[in-house]
Design a protein around this motif. Structure first.
Motif, PDB file in Angstrom:
ATOM      1  N   THR A 171      -8.671  10.620  12.033  1.00  0.00           N
ATOM      2  CA  THR A 171      -7.495  10.373  12.338  1.00  0.00           C
ATOM      3  C   THR A 171      -7.220   8.976  10.977  1.00  0.00           C
ATOM      4  OG1 THR A 171      -7.298   9.444  14.302  1.00  0.00           O
ATOM      5  CG2 THR A 171      -6.932  11.879  14.372  1.00  0.00           C
ATOM      6  N   VAL A 172      -6.272   9.430  10.510  1.00  0.00           N
ATOM      7  CA  VAL A 172      -6.402   8.212   9.770  1.00  0.00           C
ATOM      8  C   VAL A 172      -4.467   8.542   9.024  1.00  0.00           C
ATOM      9  CG1 VAL A 172      -6.111   7.468   7.483  1.00  0.00           C
ATOM     10  CG2 VAL A 172      -7.873   8.569   8.327  1.00  0.00           C
ATOM     11  N   GLY A 173      -3.898   7.249   9.907  1.00  0.00           N
ATOM     12  CA  GLY A 173      -2.216   6.759  10.436  1.00  0.00           C
ATOM     13  C   GLY A 173      -1.905   5.608   8.423  1.00  0.00           C
ATOM     14  N   VAL A 174      -1.170   6.572   8.082  1.00  0.00           N
ATOM     15  CA  VAL A 174      -0.702   6.080   7.004  1.00  0.00           C
ATOM     16  C   VAL A 174       0.605   4.943   6.883  1.00  0.00           C
ATOM     17  CG1 VAL A 174      -0.711   6.078   4.245  1.00  0.00           C
ATOM     18  CG2 VAL A 174      -2.713   6.884   5.430  1.00  0.00           C
ATOM     19  N   ASP A 175       1.237   4.326   6.906  1.00  0.00           N
ATOM     20  CA  ASP A 175       2.641   3.914   6.288  1.00  0.00           C
ATOM     21  C   ASP A 175       2.580   3.410   5.209  1.00  0.00           C
ATOM     22  OD1 ASP A 175       5.082   3.331   8.670  1.00  0.00           O
ATOM     23  OD2 ASP A 175       4.972   1.222   7.372  1.00  0.00           O
ATOM     24  N   ASN A 176       3.900   3.935   4.755  1.00  0.00           N
ATOM     25  CA  ASN A 176       3.800   3.985   3.790  1.00  0.00           C
ATOM     26  C   ASN A 176       5.342   3.783   3.005  1.00  0.00           C
ATOM     27  OD1 ASN A 176       4.196   3.640   0.611  1.00  0.00           O
ATOM     28  ND2 ASN A 176       3.771   5.370  -0.412  1.00  0.00           N
ATOM     29  N   ALA A 189      -9.886  12.770  -1.164  1.00  0.00           N
ATOM     30  CA  ALA A 189      -8.680  11.392  -1.217  1.00  0.00           C
ATOM     31  C   ALA A 189      -7.253  11.778  -0.862  1.00  0.00           C
ATOM     32  CB  ALA A 189      -8.277  11.779  -3.068  1.00  0.00           C
ATOM     33  N   LEU A 190      -6.764  10.692   0.053  1.00  0.00           N
ATOM     34  CA  LEU A 190      -5.249  11.513   0.674  1.00  0.00           C
ATOM     35  C   LEU A 190      -4.231  10.936   0.472  1.00  0.00           C
ATOM     36  CD1 LEU A 190      -6.354  10.353   5.175  1.00  0.00           C
ATOM     37  CD2 LEU A 190      -6.225  12.482   3.800  1.00  0.00           C
ATOM     38  N   ARG A 191      -4.007  12.075  -0.396  1.00  0.00           N
ATOM     39  CA  ARG A 191      -1.510  11.738  -1.083  1.00  0.00           C
ATOM     40  C   ARG A 191      -1.202  11.616  -0.028  1.00  0.00           C
ATOM     41  NH1 ARG A 191      -2.794  12.512  -5.922  1.00  0.00           N
ATOM     42  NH2 ARG A 191      -0.376  12.777  -6.510  1.00  0.00           N
ATOM     43  N   VAL A 192       0.270  10.247  -0.224  1.00  0.00           N
ATOM     44  CA  VAL A 192       1.158   9.762   1.254  1.00  0.00           C
ATOM     45  C   VAL A 192       1.999   9.824   0.189  1.00  0.00           C
ATOM     46  CG1 VAL A 192       1.683   8.460   2.548  1.00  0.00           C
ATOM     47  CG2 VAL A 192      -0.809   8.864   2.412  1.00  0.00           C
ATOM     48  N   PRO A 193       3.573  10.532   0.505  1.00  0.00           N
ATOM     49  CA  PRO A 193       4.548  10.897  -0.101  1.00  0.00           C
ATOM     50  C   PRO A 193       4.527   9.166   0.205  1.00  0.00           C
ATOM     51  CG  PRO A 193       4.183  12.060   1.683  1.00  0.00           C
ATOM     52  CD  PRO A 193       3.307  11.406   1.643  1.00  0.00           C
ATOM     53  N   PRO A 194       6.253   8.824  -0.742  1.00  0.00           N
ATOM     54  CA  PRO A 194       6.957   7.375  -0.798  1.00  0.00           C
ATOM     55  C   PRO A 194       7.970   7.535   0.772  1.00  0.00           C
ATOM     56  CG  PRO A 194       7.934   8.962  -2.265  1.00  0.00           C
ATOM     57  CD  PRO A 194       6.595   9.871  -1.668  1.00  0.00           C
ATOM     58  N   LEU A 195       7.981   6.491   1.106  1.00  0.00           N
ATOM     59  CA  LEU A 195       9.089   6.838   2.440  1.00  0.00           C
ATOM     60  C   LEU A 195       8.101   7.408   3.352  1.00  0.00           C
ATOM     61  CD1 LEU A 195      12.313   5.688   0.696  1.00  0.00           C
ATOM     62  CD2 LEU A 195      10.785   4.042   1.264  1.00  0.00           C
ATOM     63  N   SER A 196       7.032   7.591   3.463  1.00  0.00           N
ATOM     64  CA  SER A 196       6.873   8.153   5.015  1.00  0.00           C
ATOM     65  C   SER A 196       5.678   7.032   5.285  1.00  0.00           C
ATOM     66  CB  SER A 196       6.025   9.347   3.668  1.00  0.00           C
ATOM     67  OG  SER A 196       5.599   8.722   3.667  1.00  0.00           O
ATOM     68  N   ALA A 197       5.330   7.903   7.204  1.00  0.00           N
ATOM     69  CA  ALA A 197       5.156   7.725   7.817  1.00  0.00           C
ATOM     70  C   ALA A 197       3.865   9.018   7.930  1.00  0.00           C
ATOM     71  CB  ALA A 197       5.264   6.989   9.554  1.00  0.00           C
ATOM     72  N   SER A 198       2.825   8.927   8.304  1.00  0.00           N
ATOM     73  CA  SER A 198       1.883  10.338   7.747  1.00  0.00           C
ATOM     74  C   SER A 198       0.722  10.049   9.421  1.00  0.00           C
ATOM     75  CB  SER A 198       1.253  10.951   7.126  1.00  0.00           C
ATOM     76  OG  SER A 198       0.215   9.592   5.898  1.00  0.00           O
ATOM     77  N   VAL A 199      -0.341  10.986   9.603  1.00  0.00           N
ATOM     78  CA  VAL A 199      -0.752  10.817  10.474  1.00  0.00           C
ATOM     79  C   VAL A 199      -2.264  12.776  10.106  1.00  0.00           C
ATOM     80  CG1 VAL A 199      -2.438  11.077  12.403  1.00  0.00           C
ATOM     81  CG2 VAL A 199      -0.251  10.099  12.716  1.00  0.00           C
ATOM     82  N   SER A 200      -2.672  11.861   9.469  1.00  0.00           N
ATOM     83  CA  SER A 200      -3.892  12.915   8.833  1.00  0.00           C
ATOM     84  C   SER A 200      -5.718  13.380   9.973  1.00  0.00           C
ATOM     85  CB  SER A 200      -4.685  12.575   7.556  1.00  0.00           C
ATOM     86  OG  SER A 200      -3.227  12.732   6.346  1.00  0.00           O
ATOM     87  N   ALA A 201      -5.599  14.384  10.196  1.00  0.00           N
ATOM     88  CA  ALA A 201      -6.428  14.800  11.033  1.00  0.00           C
ATOM     89  C   ALA A 201      -7.694  15.216  10.486  1.00  0.00           C
ATOM     90  CB  ALA A 201      -6.286  15.917  11.625  1.00  0.00           C
TER      91      ALA A 201
END
Length: 364
Positions: free
Chosen positions: A289-294, A349-361
């Motif tokens: 699991t990968v958490g990304v704060d953008n 290659a995880l794509r992460v939106p602007p102004l977002s917090a996400s968790v990918s499994a």
């Protein structure tokens, strides 16, 4: 977790509290519980011995060198009522009550240091609290989104680094590490839309909570417990009116990570600048699991490399995002910010939106 009153209360009342929750009906407190309709104990394991007793706003506040005596008496009585309790002592890394505690001023003795020196044998952990944002007791205004989203993380690091530096210098600890219970942490803004202390939490606040969770994961060796404060209305993750309730952005982030982020934090070898990234394995070790704060206005793409494992198949992503950092939810109105789920996410290659917090499994 229950806090025993060490201000107006004392050792006897705290021990009765423990009896009420944990002992049989043959004890004074347990007998009261049985009389109230619950014969079986609740078995509450975690207790705070007092709360913020460094503050002169507390009923029964006293000087540090007096309070350490009381803490030890109360803790001893609580353990006598139930030896299995895990007790958290009142701490504050920096506070010296300079107007009311001449002994502490004379010895330049902040509260946490004094408690660790005098009460280490009567605690399992020590509490630290912090809030940041547009606080009611200063005139701080709004700052940029990236800075705002980093406030929580900065405060966690300050508290943990302070204890990492302090505790090895205390001879009485003999190398023992007293972990931190960060049992109050949050943003706190001075505009109250929901009654007493009921401030609105915007998208940028949710992003800051996500970055804070990441910092806790990175310091889980020193912070085994952390409690977002509070739950409803008063600086809460849920806001209500007389007829409706709604999840704040901060609550959505807590919900998302609770449901989808892993349990075994992993080490990352890259600095991500204004973005914040954390990773963990699921309990069974089969999912990364990968958490990304953008908190920036640009979409990002993360190329993943995993040591001693291989990514397999497609992943799933959950995220909150919005076009503006000030967007927020309102009870009784349609959600503006919500958790979005995306299937079949590319794992390389995880794509992460602007102004977002996400968790990918991502399956391994």
């Amino acid at each position: 977790m229950i806090a025993a009153n060490t201000g107006m209360g004392g050792a006897y009342s705290a021990a009765q509290w423990v009896e009420y929750t944990n002992r049989g009906a043959d004890t004074i407190g347990g007998g009261m519980r049985a009389k109230n309709g619950n014969r079986e104990p609740y078995n509450v394991k975690y207790w705070c011995v007092g709360n913020e007793m460094w503050g002169t706003f507390q009923l029964g506040w006293m000087q540090l060198h007096h309070y350490t005596i009381k803490h030890n008496l109360v803790a001893e009585a609580m353990w006598k009522a139930d030896p299995k309790l895990e007790l958290t002592a009142v701490g504050d890394l920096e506070t010296i009550n300079r107007n009311h505690d001449p002994e502490a001023v004379k010895n330049n003795l902040p509260w946490s240091k004094g408690m660790l020196q005098s009460c280490a044998d009567y605690m399992d952990s020590i509490s630290e609290h912090f809030y940041d944002g547009r606080l009611p007791w200063n005139q701080a205004g709004r700052v940029g989104v990236v800075e705002h989203a980093g406030l929580i993380k900065k405060n966690i690091r300050k508290k943990v680094d302070g204890h990492r530096e302090l505790q090895p210098t205390l001879a009485n600890l003999k190398g023992r590490r007293i972990p931190i219970s960060m049992d109050e942490w949050n943003y706190w803004h001075r505009e109250y839309a929901y009654g007493e202390l009921g401030c609105i939490y915007e998208l940028q606040d949710g992003l800051g909570i996500a970055a804070g969770l990441h910092e806790f994961y990175r310091n889980s060796d020193f912070v085994p417990m952390a409690f977002y404060a509070q739950t409803v209305n008063v600086i809460g993750a849920i806001k209500t009116t007389r007829t409706a309730a709604e999840m704040e952005t901060t609550g959505l982030v807590l919900q998302m990570y609770r449901a989808h982020f892993g349990e075994m934090p992993l080490q990352l070898e890259q600095n991500f600048g204004d973005r914040d990234v954390a990773a963990a394995l699921s309990k069974d070790g089969r999912t990364l699991t990968v958490g990304v704060d953008n908190p920036t206005n640009e979409e990002i793409e993360l190329k993943l490399g995993v040591a001693n494992a291989a990514l397999a198949g497609q992943g799933t992503r959950w995220h909150i995002a919005g076009a503006e950092p000030t967007l927020h939810n309102t009870p009784g109105k349609p959600r503006v910010i919500d958790i979005q789920k995306t299937e079949n996410v590319a794992v390389t290659a995880l794509r992460v939106p602007p102004l977002s917090a996400s968790v990918s499994a991502l399956p391994l």
